[in-house]
Design a protein around this motif. Sequence first.
Motif, PDB file in Angstrom:
ATOM      1  N   ASN A 109       0.823  -1.209   0.000  1.00  0.00           N
ATOM      2  CA  ASN A 109       0.000   0.000   0.000  1.00  0.00           C
ATOM      3  C   ASN A 109       0.859   1.262   0.000  1.00  0.00           C
ATOM      4  O   ASN A 109       0.536   2.245  -0.670  1.00  0.00           O
ATOM      5  N   ILE A 110       1.948   1.251   0.751  1.00  0.00           N
ATOM      6  CA  ILE A 110       2.839   2.410   0.776  1.00  0.00           C
ATOM      7  C   ILE A 110       3.480   2.631  -0.583  1.00  0.00           C
ATOM      8  O   ILE A 110       3.703   3.768  -1.022  1.00  0.00           O
ATOM      9  N   ILE A 126      -2.427   6.219   5.347  1.00  0.00           N
ATOM     10  CA  ILE A 126      -1.230   5.918   4.555  1.00  0.00           C
ATOM     11  C   ILE A 126      -0.538   7.211   4.117  1.00  0.00           C
ATOM     12  O   ILE A 126       0.699   7.322   4.143  1.00  0.00           O
ATOM     13  N   GLU A 127      -1.326   8.216   3.723  1.00  0.00           N
ATOM     14  CA  GLU A 127      -0.745   9.498   3.303  1.00  0.00           C
ATOM     15  C   GLU A 127      -0.002  10.164   4.456  1.00  0.00           C
ATOM     16  O   GLU A 127       1.119  10.671   4.289  1.00  0.00           O
ATOM     17  N   ASN A 128      -0.616  10.176   5.642  1.00  0.00           N
ATOM     18  CA  ASN A 128       0.044  10.763   6.807  1.00  0.00           C
ATOM     19  C   ASN A 128       1.324   9.996   7.158  1.00  0.00           C
ATOM     20  O   ASN A 128       2.356  10.589   7.520  1.00  0.00           O
ATOM     21  N   VAL A 132       5.081  11.626   7.282  1.00  0.00           N
ATOM     22  CA  VAL A 132       5.983  11.511   8.439  1.00  0.00           C
ATOM     23  C   VAL A 132       7.291  10.834   8.036  1.00  0.00           C
ATOM     24  O   VAL A 132       8.394  11.249   8.448  1.00  0.00           O
ATOM     25  N   SER A 133       7.187   9.819   7.206  1.00  0.00           N
ATOM     26  CA  SER A 133       8.401   9.127   6.753  1.00  0.00           C
ATOM     27  C   SER A 133       9.290  10.055   5.932  1.00  0.00           C
ATOM     28  O   SER A 133      10.522  10.056   6.080  1.00  0.00           O
ATOM     29  N   LEU A 134       8.660  10.886   5.073  1.00  0.00           N
ATOM     30  CA  LEU A 134       9.442  11.832   4.279  1.00  0.00           C
ATOM     31  C   LEU A 134      10.147  12.859   5.163  1.00  0.00           C
ATOM     32  O   LEU A 134      11.295  13.247   4.906  1.00  0.00           O
ATOM     33  N   LYS A 135       9.475  13.304   6.215  1.00  0.00           N
ATOM     34  CA  LYS A 135      10.103  14.263   7.131  1.00  0.00           C
ATOM     35  C   LYS A 135      11.322  13.637   7.809  1.00  0.00           C
ATOM     36  O   LYS A 135      12.383  14.254   7.910  1.00  0.00           O
ATOM     37  N   HIS A 136      11.165  12.416   8.267  1.00  0.00           N
ATOM     38  CA  HIS A 136      12.305  11.743   8.899  1.00  0.00           C
ATOM     39  C   HIS A 136      13.442  11.528   7.904  1.00  0.00           C
ATOM     40  O   HIS A 136      14.627  11.711   8.247  1.00  0.00           O
ATOM     41  N   ILE A 137      13.086  11.161   6.681  1.00  0.00           N
ATOM     42  CA  ILE A 137      14.121  10.933   5.667  1.00  0.00           C
ATOM     43  C   ILE A 137      14.862  12.222   5.337  1.00  0.00           C
ATOM     44  O   ILE A 137      16.101  12.253   5.252  1.00  0.00           O
ATOM     45  N   ARG A 138      14.131  13.326   5.167  1.00  0.00           N
ATOM     46  CA  ARG A 138      14.784  14.601   4.857  1.00  0.00           C
ATOM     47  C   ARG A 138      15.625  15.098   6.014  1.00  0.00           C
ATOM     48  O   ARG A 138      16.714  15.651   5.818  1.00  0.00           O
TER      49      ARG A 138
END
Length: 245
Positions: A109-110, A126-128, A132-138
């Motif tokens: 799904n991700i 899933i969007e949220n 959050v994952s993108l923020k941690h990655i950046r």
Amino acid sequence: MGRGKVEMRRIENKISLQVTFAKRRNGLLKKAYELSLLCDAEVALIIFSGRGRLFEFSSSSCMYKTLERYRTCNYNSYEENPPLENEISYQEYLKLKTRVEFLQSSQRNILGEDLGPLSIKELDQIENQIDVSLKHIRSRKSQVLVDQLFDLKNKEQELQDQNKDLRKKLQDTILEENAVHMSWQDGGQNSGHANEPYPGLLQHPDHDSSMQIGYHQSYMDQLNNEDIASHKNPNGEPGSSAGWI
């Protein structure tokens, strides 16, 4: 008299042990044969001696058929009455299997797969989660870049320090070479002045034979002239010895 009671323990005497083994083995094989014949039973008997020798008896045509039948019956009974430990392990297996399937579905799904049966709420979750994952990655990416920049600055500073040290060593080496060169020049000039002859002194060559011969002839001529002058008289007449007196 009746037979005495045999004590059930290992026979230490080797001869007695072999005799007893042979008798009881034959008796056991005989009993197995009688049991299969009288009762129409399928009997399989396997015996290994103390030295590893095999003795077997099978009422069927092949021992493997009887063993396969035994294995099948034993496996079926094992499945019908599984032990408690195996039952617990099986439940754990089911839980882990369910967890793995859920994680695999979430991963798909991700990645944007299998989104058809999902509701709006599940899509929002899933969007949220992706945000959050993108923020941690950046954030992690920025931290890695800052660490790399800091390391590069430290390396640059180390290289600058090494360059300064090398320049200083090069300047010291050039100064030392110049000092040595000047000392060599001063030493050559002093040695040149020391080899020059003092003015007014006659230098006679040591290895010029012609000059030695010339000098010797002139010296002899001078001595001859002085000798002639000494034999003259005061009046200038030769043969007088007044000059000597």
